[in-house]
Design a protein around this motif. Structure first.
Motif, PDB file in Angstrom:
ATOM      1  N   ASP A  79       1.250  -1.020   0.260  1.00 39.61           N
ATOM      2  CA  ASP A  79       0.159   0.491   0.035  1.00 39.61           C
ATOM      3  C   ASP A  79       0.880   1.348  -0.324  1.00 39.61           C
ATOM      4  OD1 ASP A  79      -2.311  -1.026   0.033  1.00 39.61           O
ATOM      5  OD2 ASP A  79      -2.571  -1.457   2.002  1.00 39.61           O
ATOM      6  N   ASN A  80       1.854   1.318   0.844  1.00 38.54           N
ATOM      7  CA  ASN A  80       3.074   2.352   0.427  1.00 38.54           C
ATOM      8  C   ASN A  80       3.556   2.531  -0.981  1.00 38.54           C
ATOM      9  OD1 ASN A  80       4.059   4.062   2.949  1.00 38.54           O
ATOM     10  ND2 ASN A  80       3.335   1.656   3.611  1.00 38.54           N
ATOM     11  N   LEU A  81       3.623   1.528  -1.690  1.00 34.83           N
ATOM     12  CA  LEU A  81       4.371   2.127  -2.510  1.00 34.83           C
ATOM     13  C   LEU A  81       2.969   1.920  -3.270  1.00 34.83           C
ATOM     14  CD1 LEU A  81       5.887  -1.819  -3.217  1.00 34.83           C
ATOM     15  CD2 LEU A  81       7.099   0.795  -3.603  1.00 34.83           C
ATOM     16  N   LYS A  82       1.753   2.077  -3.637  1.00 32.71           N
ATOM     17  CA  LYS A  82       1.031   1.705  -4.255  1.00 32.71           C
ATOM     18  C   LYS A  82       0.759   3.923  -4.435  1.00 32.71           C
ATOM     19  CE  LYS A  82      -1.911  -2.206  -4.546  1.00 32.71           C
ATOM     20  NZ  LYS A  82      -3.028  -2.715  -3.953  1.00 32.71           N
ATOM     21  N   LEU A  83       0.597   4.227  -2.952  1.00 30.50           N
ATOM     22  CA  LEU A  83       0.540   5.686  -3.282  1.00 30.50           C
ATOM     23  C   LEU A  83       2.122   6.552  -4.288  1.00 30.50           C
ATOM     24  CD1 LEU A  83       0.393   6.201   0.678  1.00 30.50           C
ATOM     25  CD2 LEU A  83      -0.919   6.210  -1.629  1.00 30.50           C
ATOM     26  N   TRP A  84       3.343   5.699  -3.944  1.00 33.64           N
ATOM     27  CA  TRP A  84       4.396   6.310  -4.562  1.00 33.64           C
ATOM     28  C   TRP A  84       4.440   5.769  -6.359  1.00 33.64           C
ATOM     29  CZ3 TRP A  84       8.373   9.966  -3.047  1.00 33.64           C
ATOM     30  CH2 TRP A  84       8.418   9.587  -1.375  1.00 33.64           C
ATOM     31  N   TYR A  85       3.181   5.145  -6.587  1.00 29.41           N
ATOM     32  CA  TYR A  85       3.313   4.418  -7.947  1.00 29.41           C
ATOM     33  C   TYR A  85       1.273   4.546  -8.561  1.00 29.41           C
ATOM     34  CZ  TYR A  85       7.259   1.774  -8.343  1.00 29.41           C
ATOM     35  OH  TYR A  85       8.435   1.153  -8.376  1.00 29.41           O
ATOM     36  N   ALA A  86       0.856   5.863  -7.338  1.00 30.77           N
ATOM     37  CA  ALA A  86      -0.084   6.486  -8.402  1.00 30.77           C
ATOM     38  C   ALA A  86      -1.055   6.694  -9.148  1.00 30.77           C
ATOM     39  CB  ALA A  86      -0.741   7.571  -6.584  1.00 30.77           C
ATOM     40  N   ALA A  90       0.539   0.557 -13.847  1.00 34.15           N
ATOM     41  CA  ALA A  90       1.396  -0.706 -15.022  1.00 34.15           C
ATOM     42  C   ALA A  90       2.745  -0.727 -14.122  1.00 34.15           C
ATOM     43  CB  ALA A  90       1.627  -0.172 -15.821  1.00 34.15           C
ATOM     44  N   GLY A  91       3.623   0.335 -13.895  1.00 30.21           N
ATOM     45  CA  GLY A  91       4.769   0.868 -13.811  1.00 30.21           C
ATOM     46  C   GLY A  91       5.083  -0.415 -12.354  1.00 30.21           C
ATOM     47  N   LEU A  92       4.014   0.159 -11.186  1.00 35.57           N
ATOM     48  CA  LEU A  92       4.321  -1.250 -10.377  1.00 35.57           C
ATOM     49  C   LEU A  92       4.425  -2.168  -9.936  1.00 35.57           C
ATOM     50  CD1 LEU A  92       4.548  -1.034  -7.124  1.00 35.57           C
ATOM     51  CD2 LEU A  92       2.045  -0.962  -6.928  1.00 35.57           C
ATOM     52  N   GLU A  98      11.141  -7.305 -11.290  1.00 35.78           N
ATOM     53  CA  GLU A  98      11.971  -6.624 -11.806  1.00 35.78           C
ATOM     54  C   GLU A  98      12.293  -5.432 -11.744  1.00 35.78           C
ATOM     55  OE1 GLU A  98      11.255  -7.815 -15.947  1.00 35.78           O
ATOM     56  OE2 GLU A  98      10.915  -5.947 -16.539  1.00 35.78           O
ATOM     57  N   GLY A  99      11.603  -4.852 -11.143  1.00 30.49           N
ATOM     58  CA  GLY A  99      12.581  -3.371 -10.702  1.00 30.49           C
ATOM     59  C   GLY A  99      13.193  -2.989  -9.257  1.00 30.49           C
ATOM     60  N   VAL A 100      13.494  -1.864  -8.924  1.00 26.30           N
ATOM     61  CA  VAL A 100      13.496  -2.254  -7.388  1.00 26.30           C
ATOM     62  C   VAL A 100      13.040  -2.917  -6.625  1.00 26.30           C
ATOM     63  CG1 VAL A 100      14.542  -0.231  -6.058  1.00 26.30           C
ATOM     64  CG2 VAL A 100      14.054   0.195  -8.246  1.00 26.30           C
ATOM     65  N   PRO A 101      12.116  -2.694  -6.531  1.00 27.06           N
ATOM     66  CA  PRO A 101      11.609  -3.542  -5.134  1.00 27.06           C
ATOM     67  C   PRO A 101      11.640  -5.433  -5.326  1.00 27.06           C
ATOM     68  CG  PRO A 101       9.861  -1.912  -5.848  1.00 27.06           C
ATOM     69  CD  PRO A 101      10.841  -2.140  -6.990  1.00 27.06           C
ATOM     70  N   ALA A 102      11.892  -5.971  -6.320  1.00 28.55           N
ATOM     71  CA  ALA A 102      11.730  -6.889  -6.279  1.00 28.55           C
ATOM     72  C   ALA A 102      13.390  -7.466  -6.034  1.00 28.55           C
ATOM     73  CB  ALA A 102      11.531  -7.343  -7.922  1.00 28.55           C
ATOM     74  N   MET A 103      14.296  -6.190  -6.416  1.00 27.95           N
ATOM     75  CA  MET A 103      15.552  -6.127  -6.199  1.00 27.95           C
ATOM     76  C   MET A 103      16.249  -5.663  -5.432  1.00 27.95           C
ATOM     77  SD  MET A 103      18.960  -3.731  -8.144  1.00 27.95           S
ATOM     78  CE  MET A 103      18.466  -3.612  -9.534  1.00 27.95           C
ATOM     79  N   LEU A 104      16.100  -4.935  -4.137  1.00 28.89           N
ATOM     80  CA  LEU A 104      15.498  -5.334  -2.835  1.00 28.89           C
ATOM     81  C   LEU A 104      15.696  -6.259  -2.205  1.00 28.89           C
ATOM     82  CD1 LEU A 104      15.882  -1.181  -2.577  1.00 28.89           C
ATOM     83  CD2 LEU A 104      17.862  -2.768  -2.851  1.00 28.89           C
ATOM     84  N   GLY A 105      14.554  -6.866  -2.611  1.00 29.43           N
ATOM     85  CA  GLY A 105      13.842  -7.948  -1.389  1.00 29.43           C
ATOM     86  C   GLY A 105      12.538  -7.506  -0.818  1.00 29.43           C
ATOM     87  N   VAL A 106      11.898  -6.430  -1.160  1.00 28.71           N
ATOM     88  CA  VAL A 106      10.479  -6.095  -0.998  1.00 28.71           C
ATOM     89  C   VAL A 106       9.427  -6.434  -1.574  1.00 28.71           C
ATOM     90  CG1 VAL A 106       8.820  -3.947  -0.867  1.00 28.71           C
ATOM     91  CG2 VAL A 106      11.113  -3.685  -0.442  1.00 28.71           C
ATOM     92  N   THR A 107       9.374  -7.697  -2.218  1.00 28.06           N
ATOM     93  CA  THR A 107       8.201  -8.340  -2.965  1.00 28.06           C
ATOM     94  C   THR A 107       7.269  -9.715  -1.104  1.00 28.06           C
ATOM     95  OG1 THR A 107       9.833  -9.331  -4.005  1.00 28.06           O
ATOM     96  CG2 THR A 107       8.212  -8.276  -4.893  1.00 28.06           C
ATOM     97  N   GLU A 108       9.183  -9.715  -0.627  1.00 27.36           N
ATOM     98  CA  GLU A 108       8.986 -11.285   0.603  1.00 27.36           C
ATOM     99  C   GLU A 108       8.284 -11.140   1.343  1.00 27.36           C
ATOM    100  OE1 GLU A 108      13.345 -11.444   1.635  1.00 27.36           O
ATOM    101  OE2 GLU A 108      14.035 -12.157  -0.544  1.00 27.36           O
ATOM    102  N   PHE A 109       7.914  -9.634   1.704  1.00 29.68           N
ATOM    103  CA  PHE A 109       7.226  -8.766   2.298  1.00 29.68           C
ATOM    104  C   PHE A 109       5.776  -7.599   2.400  1.00 29.68           C
ATOM    105  CE2 PHE A 109      11.356  -7.200   2.684  1.00 29.68           C
ATOM    106  CZ  PHE A 109      10.419  -5.499   3.371  1.00 29.68           C
TER     107      PHE A 109
END
Length: 209
Positions: A79-86, A90-92, A98-109
């Motif tokens: 939900d925090n990410l959705k605010l920044w990608y409002a 589609a970019g989110l 394959e972007g920054v959230p995936a690279m940093l492992g944010v998709t795990e939580f």
């Protein structure tokens, strides 16, 4: 006077290291460049354009990661990410794959509320949010402070990737690994910006602070 006539330039693909004792003005400098605090004078130019008074242009060019947590505590990572990608949902979706959230492992939580996250999780999410609009300049205030080795390695590799893509990193840090990432180093001392060449000798650096 916190910052006294500070001036420097940075080219694409360069990481600028800003060092100094606690309270010397590192965070103040980044906060001014990010538009959070107002400077008494001076200018911040990007490709010939003044940034300090152009909020919309600055926000599209700059990503800012402060020392604190610029996240909504009661919301999940997603939900925090959705605010920044409002403006680009589609970019989110793409970045989660394959972007920054995936690279940093944010998709795990993604479903974890910020209030229940560890410090490393919050920092990785903060960097992902700051990178949402693919900024060309990243202002980073001690991004890996107090993080575990896995989180530090992920963030370090992301910064290397940013440099390869021609982005500019301005990094306030005390971390030895982050210092090795930098191409140019400055020390803020008594409000002045002093150039310094870091050769890996921490003892020499400490003597300069």
């Amino acid at each position: 006077k916190v910052l006294d006539n500070i001036s420097f330039a940075a080219n694409k693909g360069i990481c600028v290291g800003i060092l100094g004792e606690n309270g010397c003005g590192k965070s103040t400098l980044l906060s001014i460049l990010a538009g959070i605090q107002k400077a008494d004078g001076g200018s911040f130019c990007w490709q010939g354009k003044e940034m300090l008074k152009k909020h919309s242009t600055r926000s599209s060019v700059i990503g800012y990661v402060p020392q604190g947590t610029p996240l909504l505590q009661e919301l999940t990572a997603l939900d925090n990410l959705k605010l920044w990608y409002a403006d680009r949902p589609a970019g989110l979706k793409r970045d989660l794959e394959e972007g920054v959230p995936a690279m940093l492992g944010v998709t795990e939580f993604l479903k974890v509320p910020v209030c229940k996250m560890s410090g490393g999780m919050k920092k990785r999410l903060s960097i992902s949010c700051a990178s949402a609009h693919n900024p060309q300049v990243l202002l980073l205030d001690e991004p890996s402070a107090a993080l575990d080795l896995i989180a530090k390695e992920r963030i370090y590799n992301y910064f290397l990737d940013c440099k390869k893509k021609g982005k500019i990193l301005l990094l306030a840090t005390h971390d030895v690994q982050e210092l090795s990432l930098c191409d140019v180093w400055y020390i803020i001392k008594n409000g002045k910006l002093v150039p310094f060449t870091y050769d890996g000798n921490v003892h020499t650096l400490v003597g300069k602070l």
